[in-house]
Design a protein around this motif. Structure first.
Motif, PDB file in Angstrom:
ATOM      1  N   SER A  52      -6.825   2.071   3.254  1.00 26.83           N
ATOM      2  CA  SER A  52      -7.740   1.140   3.281  1.00 26.83           C
ATOM      3  C   SER A  52      -7.376   0.046   2.100  1.00 26.83           C
ATOM      4  O   SER A  52      -8.215  -0.876   1.997  1.00 26.83           O
ATOM      5  N   LEU A  53      -6.366  -0.019   1.469  1.00 22.15           N
ATOM      6  CA  LEU A  53      -6.098  -1.086   0.626  1.00 22.15           C
ATOM      7  C   LEU A  53      -5.701  -2.375   1.193  1.00 22.15           C
ATOM      8  O   LEU A  53      -6.194  -3.305   0.851  1.00 22.15           O
TER       9      LEU A  53
ATOM     10  N   PHE B 195       2.232   1.673  -3.544  1.00 30.08           N
ATOM     11  CA  PHE B 195       1.464   1.888  -4.396  1.00 30.08           C
ATOM     12  C   PHE B 195       0.975   3.600  -4.455  1.00 30.08           C
ATOM     13  O   PHE B 195       0.775   4.401  -5.174  1.00 30.08           O
TER      14      PHE B 195
ATOM     15  N   ILE C  62       0.072  -6.122  -2.738  1.00 33.26           N
ATOM     16  CA  ILE C  62      -1.116  -6.239  -2.122  1.00 33.26           C
ATOM     17  C   ILE C  62      -2.020  -7.266  -2.297  1.00 33.26           C
ATOM     18  O   ILE C  62      -2.378  -8.080  -1.343  1.00 33.26           O
TER      19      ILE C  62
ATOM     20  N   ALA D  56       0.876  -2.857  -6.319  1.00 32.82           N
ATOM     21  CA  ALA D  56      -0.673  -3.591  -6.396  1.00 32.82           C
ATOM     22  C   ALA D  56      -0.342  -5.147  -6.425  1.00 32.82           C
ATOM     23  O   ALA D  56      -1.203  -6.049  -5.796  1.00 32.82           O
TER      24      ALA D  56
ATOM     25  N   GLY E 140      -5.356   4.659  -0.127  1.00 36.80           N
ATOM     26  CA  GLY E 140      -4.390   3.902   0.208  1.00 36.80           C
ATOM     27  C   GLY E 140      -4.358   3.329   1.653  1.00 36.80           C
ATOM     28  O   GLY E 140      -4.043   2.053   1.668  1.00 36.80           O
TER      29      GLY E 140
ATOM     30  N   VAL F 160     -14.515  -0.551   0.568  1.00 32.98           N
ATOM     31  CA  VAL F 160     -14.044  -2.113   0.742  1.00 32.98           C
ATOM     32  C   VAL F 160     -15.074  -2.911   0.516  1.00 32.98           C
ATOM     33  O   VAL F 160     -14.984  -3.886  -0.315  1.00 32.98           O
TER      34      VAL F 160
ATOM     35  N   THR G  94      -9.253  -3.588   1.682  1.00 34.16           N
ATOM     36  CA  THR G  94      -9.766  -3.993   0.338  1.00 34.16           C
ATOM     37  C   THR G  94      -9.287  -5.423   0.032  1.00 34.16           C
ATOM     38  O   THR G  94      -9.987  -6.180  -0.361  1.00 34.16           O
ATOM     39  N   ALA G  95      -7.702  -5.591   0.044  1.00 32.19           N
ATOM     40  CA  ALA G  95      -7.333  -6.912  -0.241  1.00 32.19           C
ATOM     41  C   ALA G  95      -7.934  -8.015   0.295  1.00 32.19           C
ATOM     42  O   ALA G  95      -8.059  -8.966  -0.387  1.00 32.19           O
TER      43      ALA G  95
ATOM     44  N   ALA H 288       0.771  -1.309   0.069  1.00 29.39           N
ATOM     45  CA  ALA H 288      -0.202  -0.141   0.184  1.00 29.39           C
ATOM     46  C   ALA H 288       0.763   1.177   0.085  1.00 29.39           C
ATOM     47  O   ALA H 288       0.540   2.124  -0.632  1.00 29.39           O
TER      48      ALA H 288
END
Length: 336
Positions: A59-60, A31, A205, A202, A57, A274, A63-64, A28
């Motif tokens: 919250s990546l 990215f 992640i 990416a 970013g 998310v 999200t993943a 993250a």
């Protein structure tokens, strides 16, 4: 990777979980750095960069994990990760910071952000139970995901317009101050290096999310824990480590006036973005325990709103009570 993890010794699985968190967090960071550098070179205003690339970013990792869990039909982990992260951010991160030094709460946070976060949690509760557009209830379906993403886009547009209006009136926004501070300490990356950071971030992640979900599932099986419990504790805390570390560093420097606003903003992002992305890709089933945890999140949010209204700040005593309530809640979900 799943088969390899399932055949590995338990101690090695714990190592895999930590490695997964590292890939998520550092991925993250890379990215966001690559994306921010390109945006700056393209003369995108700092406020827009802060409210989109930088804010999303953080919250990546969630999200993943949630998207990976949803694709693997590990729905309990997808929802509990988001709800657990929100509760941890709101009660533990903000609570610990308030214990270190009282946190002033901005007017916009009291009148706009906290009420909006409560509405988002209520919407999650309602859509998850009613399952609009789906034959069965207790499901966040594709349509529900689209609704979340549309609301998320509207929220971003509203935030940008508010910030641009404030700047037009000569007020420097907090996001711009952060961006300028970062620009003064970091050099912008070249285009090739920025692209490398974005692609590499990416990939990290995606790999970290897959590794984390597989390791967490194996831990749940071996310890006889539910996926919900793992998501609410181990995974949610792991994906929230960046927010915790950042807030603690800021607290030591007495620079945490926006701690409540940041936590609440992150909670809005987690629900709308998310779960919006996860449900849009693959329907996410909820169980009755998820509804209870969402109601707990709503209750905690109302409590923080009460604390903020009564003195325009969160005191040390209130922060201590928030940490205690989080610990009590954690004991409760473990025992249940």
């Amino acid at each position: 990777m799943e088969n390899f993890i399932n055949q590995s010794p338990f101690a090695l699985v714990l190592v895999f979980l930590v490695i997964g968190f590292v890939f998520l967090i550092k991925g993250a960071d890379f990215f966001v750095e690559g994306s921010s550098s390109i945006a700056h070179k393209l003369k995108v205003p700092s406020i827009i960069i802060g409210l989109t690339i930088v804010a999303m970013g953080t919250s990546l990792p969630e999200t993943a994990v949630s998207v990976t869990a949803s694709l693997a039909h590990n729905n309990e982990l997808a929802v509990s990760n988001v709800v657990g992260s929100n509760i941890f951010n709101l009660m533990f991160v903000v609570g610990v910071c308030a214990v270190i030094t009282p946190i002033m709460v901005q007017h916009e946070t009291i009148t706009r952000d906290i009420p909006l976060s409560i509405i988002c949690a209520l919407l999650l509760l309602g859509l998850g139970y009613l399952a609009i557009g789906d034959k069965h209830n207790m499901i966040l379906g594709h349509l529900d995901g689209v609704i979340f993403l549309v609301l998320f886009a509207a929220y971003i547009i509203m935030m940008i317009r508010t910030a641009m209006k404030a700047r037009a009136e000569g007020k420097k926004t907090e996001i711009e101050s952060i961006e300028e501070a970062e620009e003064s300490t970091q050099k912008l990356l070249s285009y090739p290096r920025s692209i490398l950071y974005i692609v590499g971030g990416a990939a990290a992640i995606a790999f970290g999310g897959d590794l984390t979900v597989d390791a967490a599932s194996r831990i749940a099986i071996d310890l006889g824990m539910s996926q919900t419990l793992v998501g609410l504790t181990i995974v949610s805390i792991g994906t929230s480590l960046p927010e915790l570390v950042t807030s603690l560093v800021a607290a030591r420097k007495n620079e945490i006036d926006m701690a409540v606003g940041n936590a609440v903003g992150s909670n809005i992002f987690n629900i709308l973005m998310v779960l919006g992305v996860a449900a849009s890709i693959s329907p996410v089933a909820l169980i009755s325990v998820n509804l209870i945890d969402i109601m707990v999140l709503i209750g905690f949010s109302i409590l923080v709103l009460f604390y903020a209204i009564t003195g325009k700040k969160v005191t040390r005593a209130e922060g201590a009570s928030m940490v205690c309530l989080y610990l009590i809640y954690t004991i409760y979900i473990i025992l249940r």
